[in-house]
Design an enzyme around this catalytic site. Structure first.
Site, PDB file in Angstrom:
ATOM      1  CG  HIS A 251      -2.107  -0.843   1.128  1.00 36.49           C
ATOM      2  ND1 HIS A 251      -3.040  -0.713   0.118  1.00 36.49           N
ATOM      3  CD2 HIS A 251      -2.561  -1.864   1.916  1.00 36.49           C
ATOM      4  CE1 HIS A 251      -4.007  -1.598   0.285  1.00 36.49           C
ATOM      5  NE2 HIS A 251      -3.737  -2.322   1.362  1.00 36.49           N
ATOM      6  CB  CYS A 320      -2.183   2.625  -5.577  1.00 38.70           C
ATOM      7  SG  CYS A 320      -2.949   0.996  -5.403  1.00 38.70           S
ATOM      8  NE  ARG A 329      -2.169  -1.436  -9.083  1.00 41.48           N
ATOM      9  CZ  ARG A 329      -3.395  -0.981  -8.941  1.00 41.48           C
ATOM     10  NH1 ARG A 329      -3.632   0.328  -9.024  1.00 41.48           N
ATOM     11  NH2 ARG A 329      -4.393  -1.825  -8.724  1.00 41.48           N
TER      12      ARG A 329
END
Length: 352
Positions: A251, A320, A329
């Protein structure tokens, strides 16, 4: 009108009558003897006048009062007549805190009101009852307030609480993994989804995070760890493979956000993978700032956009972008430069 009659001087002629036909009294009475011989308490009292001269009496100035304000000097009774005494009494009552006369408005408010008729009562009840527009505006306002509070709670949960919880879970997983290594517990050749097997170090970003098998959000990513691409179709090599691409996902925001600042890495910055037996040291080589989530070629053994020309031992970090979205991405590639057994100690990248 009868004029003021002067009082006769008192003298020694005690047998002379008064101006009203009354004989002068004995010595010591008014008109008898000398006036100076009167009682001490009456030496300043004005001469008495008859009833015919009351209407023409000139008011005498009030007698001086004592320091306490309770009477004239000398202890005699108050002078000035009944009107003066009433005024003095009112002043004394006012000084003692007697209530003032109520204003007409206050008296009107305290006066009992006449009971309302049924028509007037219904009219007042309708006036007090809010209209439909007021009720609707209140309901809409309450909905907006409730929605705003819920959104604030959700943002607080996403941006703060998920990080707190994920950091705690990741730290616990790293501690358990190091305890297993210290106790000599051997790791199998393959790992279950969600099972931790290595530690990722990015010294420039001060990141130390467990690496677990798979990229499940519930089992891996949302618990603050980074995941190894190991599923069919996206299977990548392990660090100890002789050639291949070791692919990791993490993340960028929330849930521990281990890859939040990987865009700040520059070529040559070290990336270290620590396992039970060895340290694998990579050097950052290149970055792809934006690409589609469907671009799985970034995980190929030799990624086309990485700048690598042939087979080798590579690492790929995916996350991300932009921040707080998952629309695109970001990709960071590195190339292995050292494989160091744990028996030789930590590599220079972790010592300095």
């Amino acid at each position: 009108m009868t004029a003021l009659r002067p009082e006769r001087d008192s003298g020694t002629a005690g047998d002379q009558g008064s101006s009203y036909g009354q004989p002068y009294g004995d010595s010591g009475a008014f008109g008898g003897g000398r006036y100076e011989e009167s009682a001490a308490g009456e030496e300043n009292r004005p001469p008495l006048l008859d009833d015919e001269t009351v209407a023409l009496r000139i008011p005498e100035p009030p007698a001086p009062r004592t320091a306490a304000g309770t009477g004239p000097i000398g202890g005699g009774p108050d002078g000035g007549g009944r009107a003066a005494r009433r005024k003095a009494a009112k002043r004394r009552h006012g000084r003692r805190g007697a209530p003032r006369d109520q204003a007409p408005e206050e008296e009107a408010e305290q006066a009992p009101k006449a009971p309302l008729s049924r028509v007037e009562a219904r009219r007042q009840a309708r006036a007090r009852k809010p209209g439909a527009a007021v009720v609707a505006s209140r309901a809409i306002g309450e909905i907006f307030i409730t929605t705003g509070v819920l959104m604030l709670l959700f943002v607080t949960y996403q941006l703060w609480w998920t990080n707190v919880r994920a950091h705690a879970q990741a730290n616990q997983a790293a501690s358990n993994l190091q305890d297993d290594w210290a106790n000599g517990k051997r790791s199998p050749g393959s790992f279950e989804p969600g099972q931790g097997f290595a530690l990722l170090h990015i010294p420039k970003l001060d990141v130390v995070v467990p690496i677990a098998e798979g990229i499940s959000s519930k089992k891996v990513l949302d618990r603050g760890m980074v995941g190894h691409y190991a599923e069919d179709g996206l299977k990548t090599a392990m660090p100890d493979a002789k050639a291949g691409n070791f692919g990791l996902a993490g993340h960028r925001n929330t849930h521990g956000e281990p890859f939040r600042y990987i865009n700040k890495l520059e070529p040559g910055d070290p990336i270290v993978v620590e396992t039970q037996d060895k340290y694998f040291v990579y050097k950052m080589a290149s970055i792809l700032p934006v690409t589609s989530p469907s671009n799985v070629s970034v995980l190929d053994p030799v990624p086309k956009q990485s700048g690598f020309k042939g087979p080798g031992r590579y690492i790929t970090l995916t996350t991300c972008t932009p921040e707080f979205t998952s629309k695109y991405r970001m990709i960071v590639w590195g190339k292995m430069v050292e494989e160091r057994p744990r028996s030789k100690g930590k590599p220079d990248a972790l010592v300095s």
